[in-house]
Design an enzyme around this catalytic site. Sequence first.
Site, PDB file in Angstrom:
ATOM      1  N   CYS A 120      -9.502  -1.524   6.274  1.00 24.99           N
ATOM      2  CA  CYS A 120      -8.959  -0.559   5.322  1.00 24.99           C
ATOM      3  C   CYS A 120      -9.433   0.860   5.602  1.00 24.99           C
ATOM      4  O   CYS A 120     -10.614   1.103   5.831  1.00 24.99           O
ATOM      5  CB  CYS A 120      -9.364  -0.969   3.913  1.00 24.99           C
ATOM      6  SG  CYS A 120      -8.708   0.133   2.651  1.00 24.99           S
ATOM      7  N   CYS A 147     -13.796   4.460  -1.684  1.00 21.90           N
ATOM      8  CA  CYS A 147     -14.003   3.079  -2.117  1.00 21.90           C
ATOM      9  C   CYS A 147     -15.299   2.583  -1.483  1.00 21.90           C
ATOM     10  O   CYS A 147     -15.624   2.937  -0.361  1.00 21.90           O
ATOM     11  CB  CYS A 147     -12.840   2.202  -1.645  1.00 21.90           C
ATOM     12  SG  CYS A 147     -12.921   0.497  -2.231  1.00 21.90           S
ATOM     13  N   CYS A 168       2.416   3.889  -6.635  1.00 26.83           N
ATOM     14  CA  CYS A 168       1.151   3.250  -6.265  1.00 26.83           C
ATOM     15  C   CYS A 168       0.052   4.275  -6.451  1.00 26.83           C
ATOM     16  O   CYS A 168       0.057   5.328  -5.799  1.00 26.83           O
ATOM     17  CB  CYS A 168       1.226   2.785  -4.806  1.00 26.83           C
ATOM     18  SG  CYS A 168      -0.329   2.119  -4.177  1.00 26.83           S
ATOM     19  N   CYS A 189     -13.978  -3.010   3.169  1.00 25.72           N
ATOM     20  CA  CYS A 189     -13.137  -3.950   3.912  1.00 25.72           C
ATOM     21  C   CYS A 189     -12.893  -3.439   5.337  1.00 25.72           C
ATOM     22  O   CYS A 189     -12.635  -2.259   5.551  1.00 25.72           O
ATOM     23  CB  CYS A 189     -11.803  -4.161   3.196  1.00 25.72           C
ATOM     24  SG  CYS A 189     -11.980  -4.892   1.550  1.00 25.72           S
ATOM     25  N   CYS A 213      -2.203   3.259   2.004  1.00 27.29           N
ATOM     26  CA  CYS A 213      -3.068   4.137   1.217  1.00 27.29           C
ATOM     27  C   CYS A 213      -4.405   4.360   1.902  1.00 27.29           C
ATOM     28  O   CYS A 213      -4.981   3.467   2.483  1.00 27.29           O
ATOM     29  CB  CYS A 213      -3.262   3.581  -0.178  1.00 27.29           C
ATOM     30  SG  CYS A 213      -1.952   4.143  -1.239  1.00 27.29           S
ATOM     31  N   GLU A 269      -4.658   9.966  -3.080  1.00 26.96           N
ATOM     32  CA  GLU A 269      -3.280   9.706  -2.682  1.00 26.96           C
ATOM     33  C   GLU A 269      -2.495   8.950  -3.744  1.00 26.96           C
ATOM     34  O   GLU A 269      -3.040   8.110  -4.457  1.00 26.96           O
ATOM     35  CB  GLU A 269      -3.272   8.811  -1.428  1.00 26.96           C
ATOM     36  CG  GLU A 269      -3.689   9.523  -0.190  1.00 26.96           C
ATOM     37  CD  GLU A 269      -3.717   8.575   1.002  1.00 26.96           C
ATOM     38  OE1 GLU A 269      -2.852   7.689   1.088  1.00 26.96           O
ATOM     39  OE2 GLU A 269      -4.611   8.748   1.843  1.00 26.96           O
TER      40      GLU A 269
HETATM   41  N1  SAH Z   1      -9.244  -2.393  -3.944  1.00 29.40           N
HETATM   42  C1  SAH Z   1      -8.039  -3.068  -4.332  1.00 29.40           C
HETATM   43  C2  SAH Z   1      -6.792  -2.210  -4.295  1.00 29.40           C
HETATM   44  C3  SAH Z   1      -6.605  -1.268  -3.146  1.00 29.40           C
HETATM   45  S1  SAH Z   1      -6.091  -1.878  -1.581  1.00 29.40           S
HETATM   46  C4  SAH Z   1      -7.860  -4.307  -3.473  1.00 29.40           C
HETATM   47  O1  SAH Z   1      -8.655  -4.540  -2.598  1.00 29.40           O
HETATM   48  O2  SAH Z   1      -6.947  -5.072  -3.755  1.00 29.40           O
HETATM   49  C5  SAH Z   1      -4.431  -2.385  -1.746  1.00 29.40           C
HETATM   50  C6  SAH Z   1      -4.070  -3.513  -0.785  1.00 29.40           C
HETATM   51  O3  SAH Z   1      -3.916  -3.008   0.560  1.00 29.40           O
HETATM   52  C7  SAH Z   1      -5.132  -4.575  -0.711  1.00 29.40           C
HETATM   53  O4  SAH Z   1      -4.549  -5.845  -0.700  1.00 29.40           O
HETATM   54  C8  SAH Z   1      -5.791  -4.267   0.620  1.00 29.40           C
HETATM   55  O5  SAH Z   1      -6.511  -5.356   1.099  1.00 29.40           O
HETATM   56  C9  SAH Z   1      -4.597  -3.871   1.455  1.00 29.40           C
HETATM   57  N2  SAH Z   1      -4.901  -3.178   2.704  1.00 29.40           N
HETATM   58  C10 SAH Z   1      -5.897  -2.321   2.961  1.00 29.40           C
HETATM   59  N3  SAH Z   1      -5.856  -1.898   4.251  1.00 29.40           N
HETATM   60  C11 SAH Z   1      -4.786  -2.492   4.802  1.00 29.40           C
HETATM   61  C12 SAH Z   1      -4.211  -2.454   6.117  1.00 29.40           C
HETATM   62  N4  SAH Z   1      -4.741  -1.741   7.097  1.00 29.40           N
HETATM   63  N5  SAH Z   1      -3.093  -3.203   6.320  1.00 29.40           N
HETATM   64  C13 SAH Z   1      -2.541  -3.943   5.323  1.00 29.40           C
HETATM   65  N6  SAH Z   1      -3.048  -4.005   4.085  1.00 29.40           N
HETATM   66  C14 SAH Z   1      -4.156  -3.306   3.821  1.00 29.40           C
END
Ligand code: SAH
Length: 350
Positions: free
Chosen positions: A117, A110, A103, A114, A329, A90
């Site tokens: 995510c 990944c 972005c 998390c 994303c 994406e």
């Molecule tokens: N792996 C990297 C970059 C990708 S995620 C990182 O962890 O920073 C980009 C951002 O989106 C990160 O801050 C991540 O924690 C956040 N993110 C992921 N899922 C999310 C969600 N459901 N709501 C809000 N932010 C989210």
Amino acid sequence: MIDIKSMTQEELGALLRQLDEPAFRSSQIFAWLHRGATSFDDMSNLPKALRRKLEESCYITVPTVERKQISRLDGTVKYLWRLRDGNCIETVLMHYHHGNTVCISSQVGCRMGCAFCASAIAGRVRDLSPSEMLDQVLFTTLDTGEDISNIVLMGIGEPLDNLNNVLRFLELVHHRDGLHIGMRHISLSTCGLVPGIDALAELRLQLTLSVSLHAPDSETRSRIMPVNRAYDVEQLFDACHRYFEKTGRRISFEYAMIDGVNDHDWQADLIARRIRGMPGHVNLIPLNDVVERPLKPSRRIAAFQKRLESHGLTATVRRSLGGDIDASCGQLRRRAMDEKGGAHENLGHH
Ligand code: SAH
């Protein structure tokens, strides 16, 4: 076969020497590639014989649009690209008053896991090449006809888990014969891979480092971010302070507000205590509701922001864009995977 768009001009020069061709062709080839040429026959100022030689040893990556969504709310454009090997990633184009921001993803999937995510659900398939990261910027600008002024590495994937390719991408996208995007217009977001942060600090790049904090205490953070079990909050902040000392660059901390998990006042106080000694900016993100995830958005964002500000920190609340198009994303790829019957199709498993 060689992925020619991942090569620097110096490497192109070396390749040309091997092919018994003059080195000055390297800047011509580089310029064509970075303008979005999709075949060697587009390169009209190269002799036919050279085009044939290149065709025999190299390929040019060209992503195709698998899906494209445009938000009716704010014009945010979201792409699901299909890559050469069938995997999908994406990219999101957002319009801000300070310019257009793209972005981009750094990996297919990944492996950081998390809890909130969407990208983490099916794990990591592979790293993206420098050309595949560049293509996201290049083909977004070509497809929309819009200029790009900022890039954020905040899409699918963990950039510091693919550091070498990311660094090479930065070199390419920054090059004056290419898209020539200034380092100060680029942000890299990490979940907190400490060795990667230290490696990046050594390079003293002028980009903005964003750290996905999401909790200032290890108990909470380990619960929602498994990476914290490898590098805990204290080690992470030590690395952040080292990073600031080396680069002089202010770090931006990302903080997705989750109901009852990380939105207590004591956690705001702890964030302030840990940042003390360097300039820090906290970006509060309204949690994007991912259907597969039990975590819910916090209702305390304004109060939490006030609490941070009472400690002298700057805290902003991220405006949510593309709310109608799965713009967080990972969600579009996720949905496409579901519609095709889970993770078995070409969207991520090879
Ligand atoms: N792996 C990297 C970059 C990708 S995620 C990182 O962890 O920073 C980009 C951002 O989106 C990160 O801050 C991540 O924690 C956040 N993110 C992921 N899922 C999310 C969600 N459901 N709501 C809000 N932010 C989210």
